[in-house]
Scaffold this motif. Structure first.
Motif, PDB file in Angstrom:
ATOM      1  N   VAL A 188       1.994   7.037  -6.729  1.00  0.00           N
ATOM      2  CA  VAL A 188       0.920   7.917  -7.196  1.00  0.00           C
ATOM      3  C   VAL A 188       1.208   9.361  -6.801  1.00  0.00           C
ATOM      4  O   VAL A 188       1.047  10.285  -7.613  1.00  0.00           O
ATOM      5  N   TYR A 189       1.657   9.573  -5.568  1.00  0.00           N
ATOM      6  CA  TYR A 189       2.001  10.915  -5.079  1.00  0.00           C
ATOM      7  C   TYR A 189       3.073  11.554  -5.971  1.00  0.00           C
ATOM      8  O   TYR A 189       2.925  12.698  -6.422  1.00  0.00           O
ATOM      9  N   ASP A 217      -1.352  -1.866 -10.300  1.00  0.00           N
ATOM     10  CA  ASP A 217      -1.312  -1.091  -9.065  1.00  0.00           C
ATOM     11  C   ASP A 217      -1.367   0.397  -9.346  1.00  0.00           C
ATOM     12  O   ASP A 217      -1.971   1.152  -8.578  1.00  0.00           O
ATOM     13  N   THR A 250      -4.999   4.523  -9.186  1.00  0.00           N
ATOM     14  CA  THR A 250      -5.034   3.117  -8.761  1.00  0.00           C
ATOM     15  C   THR A 250      -6.441   2.585  -9.030  1.00  0.00           C
ATOM     16  O   THR A 250      -7.403   3.350  -9.117  1.00  0.00           O
ATOM     17  N   VAL A 275       3.143   9.035   2.704  1.00  0.00           N
ATOM     18  CA  VAL A 275       2.732  10.179   1.891  1.00  0.00           C
ATOM     19  C   VAL A 275       2.257  11.329   2.783  1.00  0.00           C
ATOM     20  O   VAL A 275       2.496  12.499   2.479  1.00  0.00           O
ATOM     21  N   GLU A 276       1.601  10.985   3.891  1.00  0.00           N
ATOM     22  CA  GLU A 276       1.141  12.029   4.804  1.00  0.00           C
ATOM     23  C   GLU A 276       2.306  12.878   5.317  1.00  0.00           C
ATOM     24  O   GLU A 276       2.192  14.099   5.448  1.00  0.00           O
ATOM     25  N   CYS A 299       2.507   1.897  -3.445  1.00  0.00           N
ATOM     26  CA  CYS A 299       1.541   2.406  -4.429  1.00  0.00           C
ATOM     27  C   CYS A 299       1.200   3.865  -4.161  1.00  0.00           C
ATOM     28  O   CYS A 299       1.163   4.685  -5.090  1.00  0.00           O
ATOM     29  N   GLU A 300       0.952   4.201  -2.900  1.00  0.00           N
ATOM     30  CA  GLU A 300       0.610   5.587  -2.550  1.00  0.00           C
ATOM     31  C   GLU A 300       1.765   6.527  -2.866  1.00  0.00           C
ATOM     32  O   GLU A 300       1.562   7.638  -3.371  1.00  0.00           O
ATOM     33  N   TYR A 301       2.983   6.085  -2.582  1.00  0.00           N
ATOM     34  CA  TYR A 301       4.168   6.910  -2.861  1.00  0.00           C
ATOM     35  C   TYR A 301       4.317   7.166  -4.351  1.00  0.00           C
ATOM     36  O   TYR A 301       4.558   8.308  -4.787  1.00  0.00           O
ATOM     37  N   ILE A 315       0.835  -1.207   0.000  1.00  0.00           N
ATOM     38  CA  ILE A 315       0.000   0.000   0.000  1.00  0.00           C
ATOM     39  C   ILE A 315       0.866   1.251   0.000  1.00  0.00           C
ATOM     40  O   ILE A 315       0.619   2.204  -0.755  1.00  0.00           O
ATOM     41  N   LYS A 316       1.904   1.274   0.840  1.00  0.00           N
ATOM     42  CA  LYS A 316       2.782   2.446   0.938  1.00  0.00           C
ATOM     43  C   LYS A 316       3.501   2.709  -0.387  1.00  0.00           C
ATOM     44  O   LYS A 316       3.638   3.859  -0.803  1.00  0.00           O
TER      45      LYS A 316
END
Length: 249
Positions: free
Chosen positions: A61-62, A94, A79, A207-208, A57-59, A54-55
């Motif tokens: 995309v960011y 992903d 995603t 990402v946060e 993928c989020e990174y 998850i981390k």
């Protein structure tokens, strides 16, 4: 003495799962929270993602969304967007990068959000999970035959960590493979100005936290600008005291 012979019957596992067409798959609904890809008419369940998955993928995309915005490109990084690769095969990469118009086109159709044959994404990313062969061999062949310009495999498997980039060289129709490992910078082919740290991809920060740091830098720049404005105003006031019009200097 006679000896009875017991025949040994080999039991074969029979696939009783339903066979779906692509159109049936687009409208397929289940009570399960699992997502399913379609492979040659068969539903393939996708494993529940790990926290690291998850981390990553989020990174990605960011980073991609900010790159696209900074370069004023009419592209999106998403995603959960499907990509049809064969007649009755559809994947859920992903991360997918495509034009805004293709995303809207897919969204205007009923059923699941899937890019069809003629709706080519520019980039797809798969983060390796349980089925390594699927990402390295099967999906590679599918994306290559579907003419997806760039396919990136992110493999965080311990002792096998790498980022593999597959893309078409200019004028070629066969993927060229480039592997990036720890301490290196991954450089995209489709987006040559996009470089990402392999270390950060494989072990990304939250990402946060990146957003908080971004906001802190923005606030710092605002404060610096405010100080400069105050300094300019004081200078202008001093010049006026001396009988000098600062606007005419």
């Amino acid at each position: 003495m006679s000896q009875s012979v017991v025949p040994v019957v080999e039991s074969k596992q029979i696939d009783t799962s339903p066979t779906l067409t692509f159109e049936e798959y687009r409208f397929y609904q289940t009570d399960s929270d699992l997502q399913y890809e379609l492979y040659k008419g068969k539903l393939i369940s996708m494993p529940t993602a790990t926290v690291l998955h998850i981390k990553i993928c989020e990174y990605l995309v960011y980073k991609l969304q900010r790159y696209l915005a900074e370069n004023n490109l009419d592209l999106v990084a998403k995603t959960g967007l499907g990509v049809r690769t064969e007649e009755d095969t559809s994947r859920i990469p992903d991360v997918v990068v495509c034009t805004q118009s293709l995303l809207e086109q897919a969204g205007a159709r009923p059923g699941s959000g899937i890019l069809d044959f003629e709706e080519k994404p520019l980039l797809v990313i798969e983060v390796v999970s349980q089925n390594r062969r699927a990402d390295y061999v099967i999906k590679r062949a599918e994306y290559e035959l579907a003419n997806v310009p760039e396919y990136i495999i992110v493999d965080p498997t311990p002792n096998k960590e790498l980022v593999r980039l597959l893309a078409f060289p200019e004028g070629e129709d066969i993927y060229t493979q480039t592997d990036f490992r720890a301490e290196q910078q991954m450089v995209s082919v489709v987006f040559p100005n996009l470089t990402l740290s392999v270390n950060e991809i494989l072990s990304p920060p939250l990402v946060e936290g990146l957003i908080k740091a971004e906001q802190a830098r923005f606030q710092e720049l605002e404060q610096q600008a405010a100080v400069e404005r105050q300094r300019a105003e004081r200078l202008a006031a001093k010049l006026r005291e001396l009988g000098v019009d600062p606007d005419r200097i």
